[in-house]
Enzyme design. Structure first.
Site, PDB file in Angstrom:
ATOM      1  N   MET A  73       0.787  -1.144  -0.221  1.00  0.00           N
ATOM      2  CA  MET A  73       0.098   0.062  -0.060  1.00  0.00           C
ATOM      3  C   MET A  73       0.842   1.180   0.089  1.00  0.00           C
ATOM      4  SD  MET A  73      -3.253  -0.787  -0.078  1.00  0.00           S
ATOM      5  CE  MET A  73      -3.980   0.845   0.434  1.00  0.00           C
ATOM      6  N   ALA A  88      -1.711  -1.785  11.849  1.00  0.00           N
ATOM      7  CA  ALA A  88      -2.593  -1.130  12.803  1.00  0.00           C
ATOM      8  C   ALA A  88      -1.930  -1.678  14.464  1.00  0.00           C
ATOM      9  CB  ALA A  88      -3.911  -1.134  12.896  1.00  0.00           C
ATOM     10  N   ASN A 147      -6.030   0.861   9.198  1.00  0.00           N
ATOM     11  CA  ASN A 147      -7.250   0.590   9.795  1.00  0.00           C
ATOM     12  C   ASN A 147      -7.035   0.637  11.347  1.00  0.00           C
ATOM     13  OD1 ASN A 147      -8.760   0.441   7.413  1.00  0.00           O
ATOM     14  ND2 ASN A 147      -8.343  -1.862   7.017  1.00  0.00           N
ATOM     15  N   SER A 150      -9.499   3.320   0.966  1.00  0.00           N
ATOM     16  CA  SER A 150     -10.144   2.226   0.385  1.00  0.00           C
ATOM     17  C   SER A 150     -10.094   1.954  -1.024  1.00  0.00           C
ATOM     18  CB  SER A 150     -11.735   2.049   0.681  1.00  0.00           C
ATOM     19  OG  SER A 150     -12.467   0.836   0.068  1.00  0.00           O
ATOM     20  N   GLY A 151      -9.748   0.649  -1.182  1.00  0.00           N
ATOM     21  CA  GLY A 151      -9.429   0.366  -2.745  1.00  0.00           C
ATOM     22  C   GLY A 151      -8.322  -0.784  -2.862  1.00  0.00           C
ATOM     23  N   LYS A 157     -14.441   4.821   8.061  1.00  0.00           N
ATOM     24  CA  LYS A 157     -13.739   3.722   7.524  1.00  0.00           C
ATOM     25  C   LYS A 157     -14.129   2.512   7.863  1.00  0.00           C
ATOM     26  CE  LYS A 157     -10.911   1.315   4.393  1.00  0.00           C
ATOM     27  NZ  LYS A 157     -10.561   0.176   5.095  1.00  0.00           N
ATOM     28  N   HIS A 174     -17.615   1.809   6.696  1.00  0.00           N
ATOM     29  CA  HIS A 174     -17.448   1.448   5.323  1.00  0.00           C
ATOM     30  C   HIS A 174     -17.059  -0.110   5.170  1.00  0.00           C
ATOM     31  CE1 HIS A 174     -14.656   0.377   2.164  1.00  0.00           C
ATOM     32  NE2 HIS A 174     -15.108   1.230   1.385  1.00  0.00           N
ATOM     33  N   ASN A 175     -16.240  -0.511   6.161  1.00  0.00           N
ATOM     34  CA  ASN A 175     -16.055  -2.087   6.312  1.00  0.00           C
ATOM     35  C   ASN A 175     -16.947  -2.761   6.477  1.00  0.00           C
ATOM     36  OD1 ASN A 175     -13.491  -0.861   5.251  1.00  0.00           O
ATOM     37  ND2 ASN A 175     -12.392  -2.317   6.656  1.00  0.00           N
ATOM     38  N   GLU A 219     -19.367  -3.064   3.778  1.00  0.00           N
ATOM     39  CA  GLU A 219     -18.530  -4.072   2.897  1.00  0.00           C
ATOM     40  C   GLU A 219     -18.812  -5.439   3.559  1.00  0.00           C
ATOM     41  OE1 GLU A 219     -13.996  -5.338   2.488  1.00  0.00           O
ATOM     42  OE2 GLU A 219     -14.362  -2.956   2.146  1.00  0.00           O
ATOM     43  N   TYR A 220     -18.711  -5.805   4.651  1.00  0.00           N
ATOM     44  CA  TYR A 220     -19.176  -7.146   5.184  1.00  0.00           C
ATOM     45  C   TYR A 220     -20.246  -7.535   4.882  1.00  0.00           C
ATOM     46  CZ  TYR A 220     -15.380  -7.970   8.687  1.00  0.00           C
ATOM     47  OH  TYR A 220     -14.101  -8.302   9.346  1.00  0.00           O
ATOM     48  N   LYS A 239     -10.262  -9.077   9.657  1.00  0.00           N
ATOM     49  CA  LYS A 239      -9.264  -8.313  10.326  1.00  0.00           C
ATOM     50  C   LYS A 239      -9.854  -7.594  11.470  1.00  0.00           C
ATOM     51  CE  LYS A 239      -5.601  -8.097   6.931  1.00  0.00           C
ATOM     52  NZ  LYS A 239      -4.865  -7.353   6.164  1.00  0.00           N
ATOM     53  N   ARG A 279     -39.762  -6.777  32.165  1.00  0.00           N
ATOM     54  CA  ARG A 279     -38.661  -6.204  32.955  1.00  0.00           C
ATOM     55  C   ARG A 279     -39.158  -5.749  34.314  1.00  0.00           C
ATOM     56  NH1 ARG A 279     -36.313  -1.982  31.279  1.00  0.00           N
ATOM     57  NH2 ARG A 279     -34.231  -2.467  31.929  1.00  0.00           N
ATOM     58  N   HIS A 309     -38.010  -2.906  37.194  1.00  0.00           N
ATOM     59  CA  HIS A 309     -37.435  -1.819  36.229  1.00  0.00           C
ATOM     60  C   HIS A 309     -38.204  -0.615  35.819  1.00  0.00           C
ATOM     61  CE1 HIS A 309     -33.686  -4.163  36.366  1.00  0.00           C
ATOM     62  NE2 HIS A 309     -34.249  -5.246  35.846  1.00  0.00           N
TER      63      HIS A 309
END
Length: 472
Positions: A16, A79, A105, A131-132, A185, A188-189, A192-193, A263, A450, A456
């Site tokens: 990279m 990272a 990242n 990214s790319g 980012k 973004h990931n 992507e997932y 990752k 609850r 609660h």
């Protein structure tokens, strides 16, 4: 060249870092690279070609002295601790006003810590998502920087020169304060997932559920890339499904293990979404299915003990109709996934004081990045019309697109259920849509439960305040 003051410094000349440095040199940006590996440092000039304003070195002192003030340098190292180690090694050589950009990242709380620590020494720290992949770094990535707005002006000309372009507009912009760049980012990931899981579920339904041949599978994705589904991930899926294995002669994808790796950025997205109370079920399911893939031995045993006898082919006529339904279902699920991620960004911007402009996020994702897709222009327009839009599903055009396709995703999921095919990301995408448009949810019963077992308290629809009941 040795007496040149370089415009930019690149620390880490792996794939990279080297490609981004070469990209800068191609655009006339004088760049010097630093790497402890003499071979990598020496190869930078050779790979750039004669006459390019680029040089590599193994000397940190020479590297820092060669960059014009205020210095701008980028770290492209793994990272975590490596980032802190590189910063510590360079810090004695830097001066107030210099800028360090972390292009990896990194987890966003680490970026916030580094911003604070370095600000005390007068150094500006930027976390910037890139990214790319390898090709994007070399020929034009999408870049997501966050940090000090005034200091960004020192970086802007270089970043705009090397970023991907869509309609002449660079796919980079100042995003916001602190860790805004790394956070964007990360999400973004996460998106992507989600989209990758949707593609995998589509592939699985066609292959195992409907017995599509390799050629038919490849043709579906290639054709879809000429439609409203046009995107980088659909495009590369069509290319992947073409590739033959040199050893067996089979399609290469068929001999690749189904144990998926990751990752951590998808997991971080889900974890932080829960902290923010931002529902992102499609991303959650994508993370969980990568986890499920790791239980290969157990899945093999379960397949023997719990066999699925419902798989099989459909007629050609049914197939053609199903592919059309599936295309609409995929579009529905994909847009739902984007909507979840963008809604998380809006909540994070408020919680962390980023000042994100979501139309700018959609704009820089249109090119260069892994989740680039033609539908991002629709998202950009939606946020341009209404910058305060809380969710993409509330945009009239996008909402109508999903309403028009909802029967398609329902019919596909019915088919998957009948065939015993797992399509959790599709199901989560539809459930998100159905829950978001539900004026009333059954959580009133949960509130009562609850209060019953834990006192609660609960809220009423006809009175203000908190209430408790003696239920038994």
């Amino acid at each position: 060249m040795n007496n040149t003051l370089y415009e930019f410094g690149m620390v880490g000349l792996g794939v990279m870092g080297r490609n981004l440095a070469l990209n800068m040199a191609d655009h006339g940006v004088a760049v010097i690279g630093l790497d402890l590996d003499p071979e990598k440092a020496g190869a930078l000039e050779t790979e750039a070609g004669a006459g390019k304003p680029v040089r590599g070195t193994t000397s940190a002192e020479e590297f820092v002295k060669s960059i014009r003030r205020p210095r701008a340098l980028m770290l492209l190292v793994p990272a975590g601790k490596p980032v802190d180690m590189v910063i510590a090694s360079l810090l004695p050589l830097l001066e107030p006003g210099d800028i360090i950009v972390d292009g990896g990242n990194s987890y966003f709380p680490d970026t916030d810590r580094r911003v604070t620590e370095l600000a005390e020494k007068g150094i500006h720290f930027f976390g910037m998502g890139i990214s790319g992949g390898e090709k994007g770094a070399r020929f034009g990535p999408s870049m997501m920087p966050g940090g000090n707005r005034e200091a960004y002006e020192r970086l802007r000309p270089t970043f705009e020169a090397v970023a991907a372009k869509v309609n002449g507009e660079p796919c980079v912009t100042y995003l916001g304060n602190g860790s805004a760049g790394n956070y964007v980012k990360m999400v973004h990931n996460g998106i992507e997932y989600g989209i990758m899981q949707l593609i995998a579920e589509t592939y699985d339904l066609l292959k195992r559920g409907l017995n599509f041949s390799d050629e038919e599978l490849q043709a579906v994705f290639e054709q879809w890339n000429q439609t409203e589904l046009q995107s980088f991930l659909i495009e590369i899926t069509g290319e992947i499904l073409k590739k033959e294995d040199e050893v067996t002669g089979k399609r290469l994808v068929s001999v690749i293990s189904d144990r998926a790796r990751s990752k951590g950025t998808g997991k971080w997205t889900s974890q932080n979404a829960m902290d923010l109370q931002a529902p992102v079920p499609s991303i959650d399911m994508a993370v969980l299915m990568r986890d499920m893939s790791k239980y290969k031995e157990e899945r093999v045993e379960a397949a023997k003990l719990l066999p699925n006898h419902t798989l099989g082919a459909s007629t050609v006529a049914q197939r053609d109709e199903l592919v059309n339904h599936l295309r609409n279902a995929f579009y529905f699920a994909m847009v739902s996934t984007y909507a979840q991620g963008m809604a998380q960004l809006r909540l994070a911007s408020e919680a962390y004081n980023y000042g994100l402009q979501l139309q700018e996020v959609a704009k820089i994702w249109r090119g260069g990045c892994i989740i680039r897709a033609v539908c991002l222009e629709d998202f950009r327009q939606a946020y341009d019309k209404n910058p305060e839009l809380p969710n993409l599903l509330l945009d009239p055009k996008i909402g109508k697109d999903l309403l028009d396709r909802q029967q398609d995703i329902r019919s596909i999921l019915k088919l998957a259920i009948d065939k015993g095919m797992p399509m959790p990301a599709f199901m989560a995408s539809l459930s998100y849509f159905d829950a978001y448009r539900s004026e009333t949810l059954p959580t009133n019963l949960i509130q009562a439960q609850r209060d019953y077992f834990g006192a609660h308290t609960y809220e009423r629809i006809d009175q203000e305040g908190l209430f408790h009941t003696q239920w038994s």
